[in-house]
Design an enzyme around this catalytic site. Structure first.
Site, PDB file in Angstrom:
ATOM      1  N   THR A 147       2.381 -18.468  -1.172  1.00  0.00           N
ATOM      2  CA  THR A 147       3.382 -18.186  -2.203  1.00  0.00           C
ATOM      3  C   THR A 147       3.884 -16.746  -2.200  1.00  0.00           C
ATOM      4  O   THR A 147       4.895 -16.452  -2.818  1.00  0.00           O
ATOM      5  CB  THR A 147       2.799 -18.491  -3.610  1.00  0.00           C
ATOM      6  OG1 THR A 147       1.583 -17.752  -3.751  1.00  0.00           O
ATOM      7  CG2 THR A 147       2.519 -19.976  -3.780  1.00  0.00           C
ATOM      8  N   GLY A 148       3.173 -15.855  -1.513  1.00  0.00           N
ATOM      9  CA  GLY A 148       3.601 -14.458  -1.464  1.00  0.00           C
ATOM     10  C   GLY A 148       4.785 -14.262  -0.529  1.00  0.00           C
ATOM     11  O   GLY A 148       5.206 -15.180   0.172  1.00  0.00           O
TER      12      GLY A 148
ATOM     13  N   ARG B 115      -7.622  -5.517  11.432  1.00  0.00           N
ATOM     14  CA  ARG B 115      -6.846  -4.827  12.469  1.00  0.00           C
ATOM     15  C   ARG B 115      -7.605  -3.767  13.237  1.00  0.00           C
ATOM     16  O   ARG B 115      -7.298  -3.501  14.386  1.00  0.00           O
ATOM     17  CB  ARG B 115      -5.627  -4.149  11.827  1.00  0.00           C
ATOM     18  CG  ARG B 115      -4.460  -5.059  11.636  1.00  0.00           C
ATOM     19  CD  ARG B 115      -3.247  -4.277  11.115  1.00  0.00           C
ATOM     20  NE  ARG B 115      -2.355  -5.168  10.396  1.00  0.00           N
ATOM     21  CZ  ARG B 115      -1.573  -4.804   9.397  1.00  0.00           C
ATOM     22  NH1 ARG B 115      -1.577  -3.547   8.993  1.00  0.00           N
ATOM     23  NH2 ARG B 115      -0.797  -5.674   8.804  1.00  0.00           N
TER      24      ARG B 115
ATOM     25  N   CYS C 172       4.242  -3.671   9.319  1.00  0.00           N
ATOM     26  CA  CYS C 172       5.678  -3.833   9.586  1.00  0.00           C
ATOM     27  C   CYS C 172       6.345  -2.549  10.058  1.00  0.00           C
ATOM     28  O   CYS C 172       7.375  -2.587  10.723  1.00  0.00           O
ATOM     29  CB  CYS C 172       6.384  -4.362   8.343  1.00  0.00           C
ATOM     30  SG  CYS C 172       6.086  -3.380   6.866  1.00  0.00           S
TER      31      CYS C 172
ATOM     32  N   GLN D 277      11.822   3.095   4.315  1.00  0.00           N
ATOM     33  CA  GLN D 277      11.413   1.702   4.310  1.00  0.00           C
ATOM     34  C   GLN D 277      12.055   0.885   3.195  1.00  0.00           C
ATOM     35  O   GLN D 277      12.378   1.402   2.126  1.00  0.00           O
ATOM     36  CB  GLN D 277       9.886   1.622   4.231  1.00  0.00           C
ATOM     37  CG  GLN D 277       9.232   2.327   5.407  1.00  0.00           C
ATOM     38  CD  GLN D 277       7.731   2.169   5.489  1.00  0.00           C
ATOM     39  OE1 GLN D 277       7.045   3.033   6.019  1.00  0.00           O
ATOM     40  NE2 GLN D 277       7.203   1.073   4.974  1.00  0.00           N
TER      41      GLN D 277
ATOM     42  N   GLY E  94       9.110  -4.763   1.638  1.00  0.00           N
ATOM     43  CA  GLY E  94       7.797  -4.566   2.220  1.00  0.00           C
ATOM     44  C   GLY E  94       6.686  -4.528   1.177  1.00  0.00           C
ATOM     45  O   GLY E  94       5.536  -4.835   1.470  1.00  0.00           O
TER      46      GLY E  94
ATOM     47  N   LYS F  17      -1.994   3.799   8.812  1.00  0.00           N
ATOM     48  CA  LYS F  17      -1.892   2.541   9.551  1.00  0.00           C
ATOM     49  C   LYS F  17      -1.013   2.697  10.783  1.00  0.00           C
ATOM     50  O   LYS F  17      -1.373   2.283  11.883  1.00  0.00           O
ATOM     51  CB  LYS F  17      -1.302   1.446   8.651  1.00  0.00           C
ATOM     52  CG  LYS F  17      -2.257   0.921   7.585  1.00  0.00           C
ATOM     53  CD  LYS F  17      -1.559  -0.167   6.767  1.00  0.00           C
ATOM     54  CE  LYS F  17      -2.446  -0.624   5.607  1.00  0.00           C
ATOM     55  NZ  LYS F  17      -1.731  -1.542   4.702  1.00  0.00           N
TER      56      LYS F  17
ATOM     57  N   ARG G  88      10.244   5.394   0.879  1.00  0.00           N
ATOM     58  CA  ARG G  88      10.844   4.134   0.446  1.00  0.00           C
ATOM     59  C   ARG G  88      12.250   4.420  -0.070  1.00  0.00           C
ATOM     60  O   ARG G  88      12.441   5.366  -0.837  1.00  0.00           O
ATOM     61  CB  ARG G  88       9.990   3.574  -0.689  1.00  0.00           C
ATOM     62  CG  ARG G  88      10.327   2.187  -1.097  1.00  0.00           C
ATOM     63  CD  ARG G  88       9.728   1.135  -0.211  1.00  0.00           C
ATOM     64  NE  ARG G  88       8.296   1.005  -0.347  1.00  0.00           N
ATOM     65  CZ  ARG G  88       7.567   0.139   0.383  1.00  0.00           C
ATOM     66  NH1 ARG G  88       8.142  -0.641   1.291  1.00  0.00           N
ATOM     67  NH2 ARG G  88       6.265   0.074   0.230  1.00  0.00           N
TER      68      ARG G  88
ATOM     69  N   HIS H 209      13.384  -1.740   7.968  1.00  0.00           N
ATOM     70  CA  HIS H 209      12.874  -0.374   7.949  1.00  0.00           C
ATOM     71  C   HIS H 209      13.658   0.466   8.956  1.00  0.00           C
ATOM     72  O   HIS H 209      13.873   0.056  10.096  1.00  0.00           O
ATOM     73  CB  HIS H 209      11.396  -0.354   8.360  1.00  0.00           C
ATOM     74  CG  HIS H 209      10.467  -0.918   7.322  1.00  0.00           C
ATOM     75  ND1 HIS H 209      10.845  -1.242   6.042  1.00  0.00           N
ATOM     76  CD2 HIS H 209       9.133  -1.193   7.387  1.00  0.00           C
ATOM     77  CE1 HIS H 209       9.803  -1.698   5.365  1.00  0.00           C
ATOM     78  NE2 HIS H 209       8.754  -1.683   6.154  1.00  0.00           N
TER      79      HIS H 209
ATOM     80  N   ASN I 232      11.491  -5.776   8.570  1.00  0.00           N
ATOM     81  CA  ASN I 232      10.097  -5.698   8.145  1.00  0.00           C
ATOM     82  C   ASN I 232       9.486  -7.035   7.735  1.00  0.00           C
ATOM     83  O   ASN I 232       8.288  -7.232   7.894  1.00  0.00           O
ATOM     84  CB  ASN I 232       9.944  -4.695   6.995  1.00  0.00           C
ATOM     85  CG  ASN I 232      10.834  -5.019   5.821  1.00  0.00           C
ATOM     86  OD1 ASN I 232      12.050  -5.176   5.991  1.00  0.00           O
ATOM     87  ND2 ASN I 232      10.259  -5.131   4.648  1.00  0.00           N
TER      88      ASN I 232
END
Lengths: 362, 362, 362, 362
Positions: free
Chosen positions: B15-16, B120, B159, B186, B190, B216, B246, B253, B340
């Protein structure tokens, strides 16, 4: 003792966005009094209030503050035929290619402080950011003599250079700046209104290019941080590289800066160097100078253009996110916000005039 | 010959925003068929259509494309109790700290392709961008064996890493990448919707900080461009430094990149290296792969996120403004735009699953 | 049987925003083939690809879709000297006051379908929205005869009229429309690019005025919903009042409508009247017609311009928030979204041409 | 004569957006002095400065003006356990369903001025806009007596009601208001920050629905313009209908109003009625009252939210585009802008407290 009478000034290019900001910065100014206005022939012969009105009943006025009521009935003269007789100073905010001949004609007669780039790169023309290189202002004497003008031209830097050079100044003094890589996210007001940035280009978008902007910032930063030397400015040897973009922000340029130093520096030392810097205007009591030239934030979400652009009434550069840059032997990265139409245009020009006055150059 | 039956897949975190993008990327997919959906306990027990509805009668759906009609009546299961029996693959787009235990529980049973950062940075977990480092995918065999799992976890990168690592790949091969300084602008998508970025923070504004994002990108880029070696990945030795911001852009992005090379390179050679690069997916015929991984623009006003994010149906990275970087002995600066939520999330995860399938790892 | 050869068409005003939308709507069109392009003298003599380029290396292209590759090398002719010989139809999207003489000169020779307002209010000129008043198209025969022209002019309505008149059509048929009060929140693309809306006017803002727009919508709606009668159109007797505003939306006009009926109607009946309406194009199989002209939403958060403007590939009007209006004896209020540069400009003009063709008027 | 000592006040809900605006409006206030702050249990026990900080080092502060430095070290108490002993007044800006029990508990002890809707519709609770219906304030005496409370609750109206009711007041007095149809384009700050409006919903978009907003405006407008009568308010008989939408504007609600009168009125008479209106606060010298309650613009491009929201330091409603509405026997249409977080929230509440004080009700 009675106060000195104010210096009568004229503003050429008074209807454009930078001209409007000039007039706002001159409202109730303790040193200068706006006596005459000039603009393109389209506006000439009308009052300033009339000249601001557009065909459809709207207005050319772009600033958040309202237009100075006292100027509404002042007549607008034709810039091309403007005679500065009786004025002690002219501010020029003329658009485009007309700027150079027009400013030259004026400078033959009176001092000219300009927001345009027409003379910025001439050898005998100083490019002064008052807190950074006030001593460069004296170059106008050389200019005057060499050119045989009664006046001179003293331009302010590009609005994107302002915040960058201001923040680099204390860093260069403390640590020596070797290389600078900067990416700007610039406000739309910088492009003015004719034609300006079209709305359909910025809604949900970033524009990755601003013509000529990067070259200006690279060149001007090195000139401002250079040394006055033998009738000219020896540019600073630092290397500056920029990518300038436009975002959907009204006012306030944001810049992401990576800087390499000659000497070691921690993030804390860098923050402290910026915080404690008082610039070359200390003791001069310039009316448009803010309490501090740089405000350093610890909150990682700052600076933000909408929140911080009005710091120091638009004259303070806000800095945040100072982190050591491990890609360099010594260096930091940070983000700055600077008000492009105040510090970077109208009010910045008035500040320069104040400095010229303080140094006895007017 | 009859086509192979499709691999039945489940989507956890359906659902996200990333889950939605996963489902869109799986519509009519030639290899995979969505059989089961899971989300938080709040949504469990409802149909997917119901689960997307908010209390006030609105919808949680965030993508421009409409929700796949065929999934509206599929039941949403509780992610915490999801049993992958019968599925050949699970896509995970679970939020927050729940991701790691949940993905581990699934991976004990079936292969998991994840958009989250939970695994990751584990040594035996590959971080695969299919055109860049497809051979890293084989590390899942080591992972499987070492952990004694029937399945494995294969995450996609952040992303913001996607566009950067994609464009660095051909440059590293041709010229050797030594240092990278990147500033991102960005998109708000996102951050998703719960809580996401609050509108009052982006109107007329730039936010200069995205928590954890820079670390990241710096770490992932080096891992992706590293070498598979002895049951792990030897990270690339390049140095990467970022400032992530942002802006008021919906999707896409934008990144301003300065890169230093080991070997000489002109701007034209760099453009050509990007243009001609076909990546490690050539000949694999992956359904989600675009015609080209990188599109290079000569128009200095490109790339723009709104205009270029859909290039290659959201899977092509667009590059422009390639200029030689004179601050380095050899280097360039450029601007890139990458989608993204497509390349960088849902569709990127599906592409990775396609690669795993092509390499016989599913 | 071989397919009929396509009708050769020209597009005058091809470089502007509406012209671009026309060309996109004509890509691979089954009936029409673009053979010639014209624009202002500034563009004349260059290829279309060259004409789109701006001085600085940018582009005048404004649509989200890329320019049709097949047209890049087509020569652009001077609109003022354009000879339509050999063409079966000319589309006109000419700016400003030049439109009327130019369209007249063309219409003396060939049929002209126009996005401009030059002829919209002439007595013998139909103002046709194909689903609403297709029979008005026949008025071009009267026009032809009365003016002694070989061709005729058939304009489409203003982009703000389109969604309003489309939604009022089924309501008027079912319940009789007496009064309409509408407030629009219009997209910036409607103003085009020269000069268009300046970005600094829409960031964090609403502009409460669009010159001439309200009068157009009020007049056009009554003409479109009127009756063909004795060589002219008897305007509908409904009263229409508008306030038109501009918001920071790229494409898609949003309109808040309050409408009073002659006869009783519940919100459900109104929704059903819109949902079931097929318009006067049923059975005509017009290539640009969507599956349905109106989509009605139950979700109170819809329609939204960004989410719904592409419904029916930009040709469907989306409606939501239908509520009974207790201020009237009978009436409703609702919100609509209509794509201003597709249904309301380029694609709308192509749809009208398709209707003219279907009725044997080309 | 020494000035009277200031009334000690508390602010409950001090960390939310409305609470922040309250505190700003109380900085250096001549009548009130903020002595205590309260918020949810999450903030309780921390200083106000700490309570504003978010986990990641950011801030909950949302206003353009900086937080009052003097309050940074004040302790934040738990609103649920707040004891108003010693305070002369409590301002409440509590979120959601907690508001009613909390305000009741406080009002049993002290006067409460509230920005919430908890008590707005109770029969013995006045809904006061000081310039419009100051005499309604006396209803708090009835409330006090009837409920046996030592204090009372006096709420301000919804932020969207404020501008509408203010502009209708002089019109109703002069011409009699019969019907009102209003479409709002509301700012995102009205939704606050938890959760507020998600950025991805407003970029390039309009949201056509704000839950419960329309009912509030319709009901409140009639109550405010009603008559104090027999221990309650007899609502005005006018009919009010609204469609409320959200646009990408930070502060300042724009409203497009169509209004029908009982008696004849020209556009000029309407403008004059608004211009000359002084409201019921004349002579009271309320510190937060602006020089005029309504500013009428002739420029058709005004009012604009970004340009006009700060008129009268956020307390003046700006009106423009006044035109006769020919759909009614007598009526006008106009556009207004009102500052939603100043006049419509924090400063509006302080103004009401000033009125209560002036009428001897504190």
């Amino acid at each position: 003792m009675a106060p000195s009478p104010k210096i009568p000034v004229g503003v050429v290019g008074a209807t454009g966005l930078a001209g409007q900001q000039l007039l706002l910065a001159l409202v109730d100014h303790p040193l200068f009094e706006v006596r005459r206005l000039a603009a393109s022939s389209r506006s000439a012969g009308r009052t300033y209030g009339e000249a601001l009105r557009t065909e459809g009943g709207g207005t050319r006025w772009s600033a958040s503050e309202r237009p100075p009521a006292s100027l509404a009935s002042l007549a607008v003269e034709d810039a091309a035929a403007f005679d500065p007789e009786g004025l002690g100073l002219v501010f020029s905010a003329v658009d485009g290619e007309a700027a150079r001949p027009l400013e030259e004609a004026l400078a033959r007669r009176v001092p000219v402080v300009s927001t345009t780039s027409a003379f910025r790169y001439d050898e005998d023309v100083p490019l002064v950011l008052p807190p950074v290189n006030p001593e460069h202002a004296d170059l106008v004497q050389v200019q005057r003599e060499r050119r045989g003008w009664k006046g001179f031209v003293a331009p302010i830097p590009n609005c994107t250079t302002t915040g960058l050079a201001t923040t680099l100044a204390p860093l260069d003094r403390s640590f020596g700046v070797r290389r600078v890589l900067m990416t700007s996210m610039q406000a739309v007001s910088g492009a003015g209104r004719s034609p300006g940035i079209v709305a359909l280009d910025v809604v949900d978008n970033v524009i990755p290019y601003i013509p000529k902007e990067e070259e200006k910032v690279e060149r001007e930063t090195r000139k401002i941080l250079g040394r006055l030397q033998g009738g000219g400015i020896a540019a600073h040897e630092m290397k500056v590289s920029c990518t300038c973009t436009r975002v959907a922000v009204l006012d306030g340029h944001t810049e992401s800066v990576f800087v390499e130093f000659e000497r070691p520096a921690s993030a804390e030392e860098v923050a402290e160097a910026m915080r404690s810097w008082r610039g070359g205007t200390e003791g001069l009591d310039l009316p448009s100078a803010p309490a501090r030239w740089i405000e350093v934030h610890d909150d990682p979400y700052r600076p933000q253009p909408r929140v911080d652009r009005e710091a120091g009434e638009g004259m303070t550069t806000s800095v945040g996110r100072i982190r050591e840059e491990r890609l360099f032997d010594s260096g930091v990265k940070y983000v700055l916000v600077s008000h492009n139409t105040k510090a970077g245009a109208g009010k910045g020009a008035v500040l320069l005039a104040e400095l010229l006055h303080a140094r006895g150059l007017l």
